[in-house]
Write a protein that holds these residues in place. Structure first.
Motif, mmCIF file in Angstrom:
data_model
loop_
_atom_site.group_PDB
_atom_site.id
_atom_site.type_symbol
_atom_site.label_atom_id
_atom_site.label_comp_id
_atom_site.label_asym_id
_atom_site.label_seq_id
_atom_site.Cartn_x
_atom_site.Cartn_y
_atom_site.Cartn_z
ATOM 1 N N LEU A 1 -5.316 -6.545 -44.712
ATOM 2 C CA LEU A 1 -5.098 -7.603 -45.701
ATOM 3 C C LEU A 1 -4.510 -8.867 -45.065
ATOM 4 N N LYS A 2 -3.743 -8.695 -43.994
ATOM 5 C CA LYS A 2 -3.105 -9.833 -43.343
ATOM 6 C C LYS A 2 -3.894 -10.353 -42.142
ATOM 7 N N SER A 3 -5.059 -9.769 -41.906
ATOM 8 C CA SER A 3 -5.800 -10.096 -40.688
ATOM 9 C C SER A 3 -6.588 -11.392 -40.787
ATOM 10 N N MET A 4 -6.794 -12.021 -39.639
ATOM 11 C CA MET A 4 -7.623 -13.216 -39.560
ATOM 12 C C MET A 4 -9.084 -12.861 -39.799
ATOM 13 N N ASP B 1 -4.221 -6.493 -55.632
ATOM 14 C CA ASP B 1 -3.903 -5.866 -54.343
ATOM 15 C C ASP B 1 -3.271 -4.486 -54.482
ATOM 16 N N LYS C 1 -4.763 -1.162 -52.856
ATOM 17 C CA LYS C 1 -4.033 -0.286 -51.944
ATOM 18 C C LYS C 1 -4.061 1.163 -52.421
ATOM 19 N N ASP D 1 -9.829 -13.064 -43.487
ATOM 20 C CA ASP D 1 -9.920 -14.465 -43.905
ATOM 21 C C ASP D 1 -11.263 -15.065 -43.499
ATOM 22 N N LYS E 1 -13.414 -9.295 -51.499
ATOM 23 C CA LYS E 1 -12.263 -8.883 -50.685
ATOM 24 C C LYS E 1 -12.212 -7.364 -50.571
ATOM 25 N N ASN F 1 -0.749 2.875 -45.861
ATOM 26 C CA ASN F 1 -0.368 1.536 -46.305
ATOM 27 C C ASN F 1 -0.316 0.566 -45.133
ATOM 28 N N GLU F 2 0.099 1.068 -43.963
ATOM 29 C CA GLU F 2 0.175 0.221 -42.780
ATOM 30 C C GLU F 2 -1.219 -0.253 -42.368
ATOM 31 N N ASP G 1 -2.374 -2.826 -45.094
ATOM 32 C CA ASP G 1 -1.659 -4.094 -44.975
ATOM 33 C C ASP G 1 -2.115 -4.869 -43.748
ATOM 34 N N GLY G 2 -2.398 -4.129 -42.668
ATOM 35 C CA GLY G 2 -2.867 -4.782 -41.443
ATOM 36 C C GLY G 2 -4.170 -5.519 -41.672
#
Length: 219
Positions: free
Chosen positions: A161-164, A140, A144, A167, A106, A154-155, A158-159
């Motif tokens: 970390l939350k992205s498809m 995490d 960060k 995954d 990751k 951070n933005e 986070d973008g």
């Protein structure tokens, strides 16, 4: 005299260690400096799918950030990248052989998505942080803090970390690691068919072996 012999034995032990790899549960491979299937390289019983054009040869490095052998291989990999054949497409795939390795996978892909062209050298900086500076980046929040220290917001982090995309890349790494059958790193897989690495040929012979296997696949 005893001190001298102790130093010789220690140096020999270190040299042997650098030629092997980080294992999950296996014994190390036999060293042989001839191009013999089963010694210098192995042929995978089930070929892995590649993601390159038909006229290209894919070379995959299966690695783990926590592995000192992978770290020692980096200068050789960088040398290879500077002179690799034009038809080779090189891909790094982080192995996911344990929960800790999976988190480091990751870490790799977050770095890749933040630095897609490699212009900031994030991959090397992660290796240095873990291997030279002995930093623990295993959750995490630590992830960060590390990327913020490299100048990312951070933005942005986070973008990713939350992205498809993250995954999807993690699923690919998990699937590839499992299908490769590898139980140690570093390993290099040529066109989904042949596996080799410094544990088999010694670090100084990795480039020549990759070139040999690439020629086999270029015919």
């Amino acid at each position: 005299m005893k001190r001298f012999l102790s130093r010789i034995l220690t140096a020999t032990a270190i040299a042997l260690v650098t030629l092997t790899g980080c294992f999950s549960e296996s014994t190390q491979a036999d060293n042989n400096l001839t191009y013999v299937n089963g010694t210098h390289y192995t042929t995978l019983s089930t070929p892995l799918p590649t993601r390159v054009a038909q006229d290209k040869v894919e070379v995959v490095e299966l690695f783990w950030y926590g592995c000192p052998h992978c770290y020692h291989l980096e200068p050789i990999i960088n040398k290879y990248l500077a002179q690799k054949p034009a038809n080779v497409e090189f891909v790094r795939v982080p192995a996911t052989l344990s929960p800790r390795w999976t988190f480091h996978a990751k870490l790799y892909y977050v770095g890749q998505l933040l630095d897609p062209q490699g212009t900031k050298g994030v991959h090397g900086k992660i290796f240095d942080a873990l291997q030279k500076q002995n930093r623990r980046i295993d959750n995490d929040e630590a992830l960060k803090r590390f990327f913020v220290s490299l100048g990312y917001t951070n933005e942005q982090i986070d973008g990713v970390l939350k992205s498809m995309e993250l995954d999807s890349l993690m699923r690919f790494a998990t699937d590839y690691s499992a299908k490769s059958g590898a139980d140690s790193v570093p390993n290099l897989i040529v066109n989904g068919k042949y596996m080799t690495g410094p544990g088999m040929v010694g670090g100084e012979n990795v480039i020549a072996t990759l070139n040999y296997l690439t020629k086999k696949e270029s015919k």
